[in-house]
Design a protein around this motif. Structure first.
Motif, PDB file in Angstrom:
ATOM      1  N   VAL A 188       1.799   7.392  -6.664  1.00 15.74           N
ATOM      2  CA  VAL A 188       1.278   8.124  -6.655  1.00 15.74           C
ATOM      3  C   VAL A 188       1.622   9.913  -6.108  1.00 15.74           C
ATOM      4  O   VAL A 188       1.442  10.325  -6.776  1.00 15.74           O
ATOM      5  CB  VAL A 188      -0.512   8.142  -5.988  1.00 15.74           C
ATOM      6  CG1 VAL A 188      -0.772   8.866  -5.995  1.00 15.74           C
ATOM      7  CG2 VAL A 188      -0.689   6.651  -6.470  1.00 15.74           C
ATOM      8  N   ILE A 189       2.250   9.455  -5.526  1.00  9.55           N
ATOM      9  CA  ILE A 189       2.600  10.745  -5.231  1.00  9.55           C
ATOM     10  C   ILE A 189       3.530  11.795  -5.251  1.00  9.55           C
ATOM     11  O   ILE A 189       3.578  13.099  -6.119  1.00  9.55           O
ATOM     12  CB  ILE A 189       3.252  10.969  -3.189  1.00  9.55           C
ATOM     13  CG1 ILE A 189       2.521  10.725  -2.446  1.00  9.55           C
ATOM     14  CG2 ILE A 189       4.286  12.196  -2.971  1.00  9.55           C
ATOM     15  CD1 ILE A 189       2.595  10.753  -0.976  1.00  9.55           C
ATOM     16  N   VAL A 220       0.722  -1.376  -0.049  1.00 12.22           N
ATOM     17  CA  VAL A 220      -0.204   0.011   0.527  1.00 12.22           C
ATOM     18  C   VAL A 220       0.654   1.268   0.055  1.00 12.22           C
ATOM     19  O   VAL A 220       0.033   2.681  -0.747  1.00 12.22           O
ATOM     20  CB  VAL A 220      -0.796  -0.074   1.036  1.00 12.22           C
ATOM     21  CG1 VAL A 220      -1.920   1.377   1.003  1.00 12.22           C
ATOM     22  CG2 VAL A 220      -1.988  -1.244   1.088  1.00 12.22           C
ATOM     23  N   GLY A 221       2.315   1.166   0.825  1.00 11.65           N
ATOM     24  CA  GLY A 221       2.979   2.298   1.219  1.00 11.65           C
ATOM     25  C   GLY A 221       3.491   2.251  -0.028  1.00 11.65           C
ATOM     26  O   GLY A 221       3.594   3.400  -0.325  1.00 11.65           O
ATOM     27  N   ILE A 267       1.353  10.722   5.529  1.00 10.83           N
ATOM     28  CA  ILE A 267       0.457   9.960   5.051  1.00 10.83           C
ATOM     29  C   ILE A 267       1.905   9.366   4.631  1.00 10.83           C
ATOM     30  O   ILE A 267       1.136   7.952   5.061  1.00 10.83           O
ATOM     31  CB  ILE A 267       0.560  11.118   3.222  1.00 10.83           C
ATOM     32  CG1 ILE A 267      -0.485  11.709   3.520  1.00 10.83           C
ATOM     33  CG2 ILE A 267       0.156  10.064   2.687  1.00 10.83           C
ATOM     34  CD1 ILE A 267      -0.740  12.544   2.709  1.00 10.83           C
ATOM     35  N   MET A 268       2.611   8.804   4.507  1.00 10.32           N
ATOM     36  CA  MET A 268       3.586   8.024   4.490  1.00 10.32           C
ATOM     37  C   MET A 268       3.703   7.102   5.350  1.00 10.32           C
ATOM     38  O   MET A 268       3.553   5.900   5.465  1.00 10.32           O
ATOM     39  CB  MET A 268       4.912   8.540   4.454  1.00 10.32           C
ATOM     40  CG  MET A 268       6.209   8.825   2.436  1.00 10.32           C
ATOM     41  SD  MET A 268       5.589   7.603   1.536  1.00 10.32           S
ATOM     42  CE  MET A 268       3.715   8.339   0.351  1.00 10.32           C
ATOM     43  N   ALA A 324       0.603   5.184   5.653  1.00 15.45           N
ATOM     44  CA  ALA A 324       0.864   4.139   4.607  1.00 15.45           C
ATOM     45  C   ALA A 324       1.836   2.475   5.159  1.00 15.45           C
ATOM     46  O   ALA A 324       1.646   2.046   4.415  1.00 15.45           O
ATOM     47  CB  ALA A 324       0.997   4.517   3.270  1.00 15.45           C
ATOM     48  N   LEU A 371       0.969   4.214  -2.525  1.00 12.34           N
ATOM     49  CA  LEU A 371       0.877   5.800  -2.771  1.00 12.34           C
ATOM     50  C   LEU A 371       2.272   6.488  -2.758  1.00 12.34           C
ATOM     51  O   LEU A 371       2.035   8.054  -3.486  1.00 12.34           O
ATOM     52  CB  LEU A 371       0.567   5.987  -0.710  1.00 12.34           C
ATOM     53  CG  LEU A 371       0.468   7.556  -0.495  1.00 12.34           C
ATOM     54  CD1 LEU A 371      -0.799   7.500  -0.801  1.00 12.34           C
ATOM     55  CD2 LEU A 371      -0.133   6.953   0.878  1.00 12.34           C
TER      56      LEU A 371
END
Length: 594
Positions: A187-188, A180-181, A226-227, A230, A184
C-alpha cells in the motif's frame, strides 16, 4: 543532568580520538568503535549501560538506509544492473555458503548457520568507499566493482531485516504477523510517492529550511515506526521512504537536510556498539577470537578472489577486490542484535561474532597495505613491458601524454587532418583510448631513446600534456636540451609548474584550469548584471595582469616570503586596474549617450 554529561563526554572523546584514526588511515568507523570500547563497560566505565544509547543511536542506521534509498534512482540502478545483481549476488551467495558450512560444522543449526553466513558476507560500506576515495581508486575496475558489490549488500540488508523474525521462536500476534506488514508495504509503495510529493510541495511553499528538515525527519521516522508497528523493521520503512523520493525534485535538499543527523547518530551508533563489545571475551578466549577473525578475513578474501578469477578478472584486480571486501560490515552489528533478540543466536554467540566483526574491520587498512605490497612485488618480478615500435614516418606534432588534455588536442588535429604521434606511459590508458580508434604508442617520454625513435627532431611542435609534474619537467628538460629547434607547447598543473617550465625556457605554457576559470568568471560577472562587453574586458585585463605577474614572479618563485608579498601587492594593483577599466567603460557609455 547525568545523561547530558554523558553525551558531552561522548562528543569530547569523539572529537579528540576519531581524527587520529582518520589521519592514520584506519577510518572513522574504527575510531568510533575504539572510543566506545574506551569509555564503555570494558574500558574506563564512563558509561556503564550502553543499551539506552544504542536504542537511540540506531536511528543513525535508519537514516543511513533512507539516504541509500534516495541514491537508488531506477535509471542508475538499471545502468549498474550487471555488476550489482550479477557480481554482487555471486559474492553474497558464494561467501555466505562457505561461511554457513563452517558455522554448521562448528555446531550451529542450518538455519542459524545460514543466517550467520549471510550476515558475515556483508562488508563495510562506511569503511571501504571512503578509503577507496582517499586512495583515488573508486574509478579503477576493482573500485567500481567494490561499489557495485557493496550496493547489493546494502540492498540485501532490507530483506534480511524483514526475514530474521521468521527464524525466531516467538509467535507473531495478529497485528505483527508478517503478512500484515507485507500488505502495508505494498500500500505504501502504491500511494506513498504521491502523498510525499504533495507533503513536500506544501512545505516548500513555506520557504523555511527548518520546516523542510522537520518534514524530512517526520517522513523517515513516520514510515519507520509504521513498519515497526506492522512487524517489520524501522530500517525497511526508512529505505522505502528513500526509494519513493529517489526521483523527486526534492531529493538533493532532502539529502542535505538529513546528512547532519545521519552522520552524528551513525557515529553514536558505532560508539554504542563499541561500548557493547565484550572485550572480556578477547581476554578470556584470545586464541578462539583471533582464530575466528583470521578465518573470517581469509575465507572471505579467498572466496572472492576465486570467484573474480573464474569470471575473468586479472590477478591484481581480483586480489585488491578480495582484500578490500574481506572485513565484516557495520550492518552486522544491527543484524546480530536482531538475531539475538529473536533467540536465533545466544548472547555469547552474538557477542563473540560482534567482536570478530569489529576486529576484522580493525585489520582492514593492513589488508590494503598488504595488497599494495604484493602489487609492488609482482611488478618488480615481472619484466617491464617493452616500448611500442614507433612508425618510420615523422609527424608534424608529437604529443606526450594522451589523457584528458592530450586527447582534446589529438581530436582537433585529426579533424584538421594533421598527422601526429601520441605517446603515453600508462598501459591501461593506452588500451582504453585504442578502443576508441586512436593510435597511441606506449612509452615514457622522459626517455631520450624513445624521443629519438618518435623523431621529435623532425617535428614542428612537441605538445607536453603529461599529468605528473615531475615527469613533465624531466621530459621538458630533455626536449629543450636535445631538440632546441622544436617548439614546445606545455600543459601546466599550477603556477609552480608553470614557473618551472618557464625556467626551462618554455614560454608557450598554460595552466590547465585557467581558460575554464576565466570563462566561468565572465559568466558570473554577467549574472551579476555587468554588461557582456564589460565582463569580457574585465576578464581580459585580469588574464593579462595574471600573465605579467607570473612572469615577474618567476625570478622569486623559490623565495616564499617575497612571493607572498608580491601576491599581496598584485591584488591591490589588480583591483585598481579593474576599477579603471570599469570607469573607462562607463565613460564610453556616457559619451555614446550624449
Amino acid at each position: 543532568m547525568q545523561s547530558l554529561t554523558t553525551f558531552a563526554a561522548l562528543l569530547l572523546a569523539t572529537v579528540l580520538f576519531v581524527p587520529w584514526f582518520k589521519r592514520a588511515g584506519l577510518g572513522t568507523v574504527l575510531g568510533y568503535l575504539a572510543v566506545g570500547m574506551l569509555i564503555g563497560p570494558s574500558g574506563i566505565k564512563l558509561v556503564r549501560d550502553p543499551d539506552n544509547l544504542l536504542h537511540t543511536a540506531e536511528l543513525g542506521v535508519v537514516l543511513l538506509l533512507f539516504v541509500i534509498g534516495l541514491e537508488l534512482k531506477p535509471s542508475r540502478l538499471w545502468a549498474l544492473r550487471h555488476s550489482v545483481f550479477g557480481l554482487g549476488a555471486l559474492q553474497m551467495a558464494g561467501v555466505a555458503a562457505a561461511l554457513a558450512g563452517v558455522g554448521h560444522y562448528f555446531g550451529l543449526s542450518w538455519s542459524a548457520a545460514s543466517l550467520v553466513g549471510i550476515i558475515l558476507a556483508l562488508s563495510s560500506t562506511a569503511f571501504v568507499l571512503p578509503t577507496l576515495a582517499e586512495r583515488r581508486e573508486l574509478t579503477t575496475r576493482y573500485g567500481r566493482e567494490s561499489f557495485a558489490i557493496l550496493l547489493f549488500q546494502d540492498l540485501s540488508v532490507i530483506p534480511l531485516l524483514a526475514l530474521i523474525p521468521l527464524f525466531g521462536t516467538g509467535r507473531p500476534t495478529d497485528l505483527t504477523h508478517p503478512g500484515v506488514g507485507l500488505v502495508l508495504l505494498v500500500v505504501i509503495v502504491l500511494v506513498g510517492r504521491r502523498v510525499l510529493d504533495a507533503l513536500f510541495a506544501h512545505v516548500a511553499r513555506v520557504n523555511s529550511r527548518e520546516m523542510f528538515t522537520a518534514a524530512a525527519l517526520v517522513t523517515v521516522l513516520g514510515l519507520a515506526l509504521i513498519m515497526q508497528a506492522a512487524g517489520l523493521s524501522m530500517s525497511l520503512g526508512a529505505f522505502v521512504a528513500g526509494v519513493l523520493l529517489a526521483d523527486s525534485e526534492f531529493r538533493h535538499e532532502l539529502e542535505a537536510a538529513i546528512a547532519p543527523f545521519q552522520g552524528l547518530l551513525l557515529g553514536l551508533f558505532f560508539i554504542a556498539v563499541g561500548m557493547s563489545t565484550n572485550l572480556q571475551l578477547l581476554v578470556d578466549q584470545p586464541g578462539r577470537i583471533i582464530g575466528l577473525t583470521v578465518g573470517l578475513v581469509a575465507m572471505k578474501a579467498v572466496v572472492m578472489y576465486v570467484l573474480r578469477r573464474v569470471l575473468g578478472g586479472s590477478k591484481g584486480d581480483a586480489r585488491m577486490l578480495a582484500l578490500a571486501l574481506a572485513q565484516g560490515g557495520e550492518f552486522a552489528f544491527v543484524l546480530f542484535d536482531v538475531a539475538q533478540a529473536h533467540r536465533i543466536l545466544g548472547e555469547v554467540q552474538a557477542d563473540r561474532l560482534t567482536l570478530v566483526v569489529a576486529l576484522s574491520m580493525a585489520v582492514s587498512p593492513l589488508l590494503l597495505m598488504l595488497g599494495d605490497w604484493l602489487a609492488r612485488l609482482e611488478a618488480a618480478r615481472e619484466p617491464a613491458r617493452p616500448f611500442d615500435d614507433l612508425p618510420d614516418e615523422s609527424s608534424e606534432v608529437v604529443i606526450a601524454g594522451f589523457g584528458r588534455v592530450g586527447q582534446i588536442i589529438g581530436r582537433l588535429l585529426v579533424a584538421r587532418g594533421v598527422r601526429f604521434t601520441a605517446l603515453d606511459a600508462d598501459a591501461d590508458q593506452i588500451d582504453t583510448v585504442r578502443r576508441f580508434g586512436f593510435k597511441v604508442f606506449y612509452g615514457d617520454a622522459a626517455n631520450l631513446d624513445l624521443l629519438h625513435a618518435a623523431q621529435v627532431g623532425s617535428a614542428k611542435v612537441f605538445v607536453l600534456a603529461i599529468d605528473n609534474v615531475e615527469a613533465s619537467l624531466r621530459t621538458a628538460e630533455l626536449v629543450r636540451r636535445h631538440f632546441p629547434d622544436v617548439e614546445v607547447v606545455a600543459r601546466a598543473r599550477n603556477r609552480f609548474h608553470a614557473n618551472r617550465l618557464m625556467d626551462l625556457g618554455i614560454q608557450r605554457q598554460i595552466r590547465e584550469t585557467l581558460p575554464a576559470s576565466l570563462d566561468m568568471a565572465r559568466w558570473v560577472l554577467e549574472t551579476l548584471d555587468d554588461p557582456p562587453d564589460l565582463a569580457a574586458q574585465l576578464v581580459a585585463r585580469f588574464a593579462r595582469h595574471d600573465a605579467d605577474l607570473l612572469a615577474r614572479q618567476q625570478a622569486i618563485s623559490h623565495d616564499e616570503k617575497q612571493l607572498i608579498q608580491s601576491s599581496r601587492d598584485a591584488r591591490a594593483e589588480l583591483a585598481q586596474i579593474l576599477e579603471d577599466a570599469r570607469l573607462a567603460f562607463a565613460g564610453k557609455g556616457k559619451t555614446r549617450g550624449s
